[in-house]
Write a protein that holds these residues in place. Structure first.
Motif, short mmCIF file in Angstrom:
data_model
loop_
_atom_site.label_atom_id
_atom_site.label_comp_id
_atom_site.label_asym_id
_atom_site.label_seq_id
_atom_site.Cartn_x
_atom_site.Cartn_y
_atom_site.Cartn_z
N UNK A 273 0.85 -1.18 0.00
CA UNK A 273 0.00 0.00 0.00
C UNK A 273 0.89 1.23 0.00
N UNK A 274 0.49 2.27 -0.74
CA UNK A 274 1.35 3.45 -0.91
C UNK A 274 1.63 4.16 0.42
N UNK A 275 0.70 4.06 1.38
CA UNK A 275 0.91 4.76 2.64
C UNK A 275 2.11 4.20 3.41
N UNK A 276 2.45 2.94 3.14
CA UNK A 276 3.60 2.36 3.82
C UNK A 276 4.91 3.00 3.36
N UNK A 277 4.95 3.50 2.13
CA UNK A 277 6.19 4.08 1.61
C UNK A 277 6.61 5.27 2.46
#
Length: 223
Positions: free
Chosen positions: A198-202
């Motif tokens: 998920x992009x929020x983990x980046x």
């Protein structure tokens, strides 16, 4: 992976466990059975077998994988003949975009710490040479297969340096800090693997916060 010289034993294991209701694997000369009927059993069996294979000496590991493939030869053969890797054309297009750097990663993806030094040098240099041959540029950076402390340590770091790489990365979790200027051949890495899609983990990982918290919790456990 592109040339097919890396053995995708973990993928074979995954598919065999998925397809079978019970599998047998040779560990330390003994045949061990694993029930793989339910999803829970499959997950449990995969992780037990995967980590047992990862920790074996190289020759013992290869023998166990050979035996596994003999027992489920049709499935293994199908998998080995269908690589999920990108093509050389794809890599060329990615490189031409100017958005990324392509680094070396060995020829066979074996754990380097388990190999003799001459083989380690051949794996590292051979990967770089093959990439230069196909893409027209020599990689300056290297990533150790598996990358944990059992797969790459001081000897491998020194070899990467002696071969002229600018940096090399492990899979030891963390962000690069100022202190790493003294450890350019043992850099940590932020891994966005199958558990973190998920992009929020980046943003979270690149902040470094999870790694600082993990270190703090480990210190508390020790104390």
């Amino acid at each position: 992976l592109i040339d097919g010289s890396a053995r995708l034993w973990w993928r074979v294991l995954e598919e065999v466990v998925f397809a079978q209701e019970q599998i047998q694997v040779v560990f330390d000369g003994r045949l061990q059975s694993f029930e793989t009927n339910t999803t829970k059993q499959k997950n449990s069996a995969f992780h037990k077998i995967y980590w047992a294979l990862r920790r074996m000496p190289h020759d013992t590991q290869i023998a166990a994988i050979d035996d596994l493939e003999r027992r489920y030869v049709k499935k293994a053969a199908e998998l080995q003949g269908s690589s999920p890797a990108a093509s050389w054309q794809m890599l060329s297009e990615m490189l031409d975009s100017g958005l990324l750097t392509i680094g070396a990663h060995t020829i066979t993806h074996d754990a380097l710490s388990k190999l003799p030094e001459s083989r380690v040098r051949k794996e590292m240099a051979g990967s770089r040479n093959r990439l230069e041959e196909k893409l027209g540029t020599s990689p300056k950076h290297f990533a150790y297969p598996y990358g944990d402390a059992e797969s790459a340590s001081r000897r491998e770091f020194e070899i990467a340096k002696s071969l002229g790489f600018a940096t090399a990365v492990t899979t030891r979790k963390g962000v690069v800090l100022q202190d790493h200027i003294e450890h350019l051949y043992a850099l940590p890495r932020v891994s966005l693997n199958g558990d973190y899609q998920q992009s929020r983990y980046v943003t979270l990982f690149l902040s470094g916060a999870p790694f600082y918290l993990a270190r703090g919790l480990r210190r508390l456990d020790v104390n």
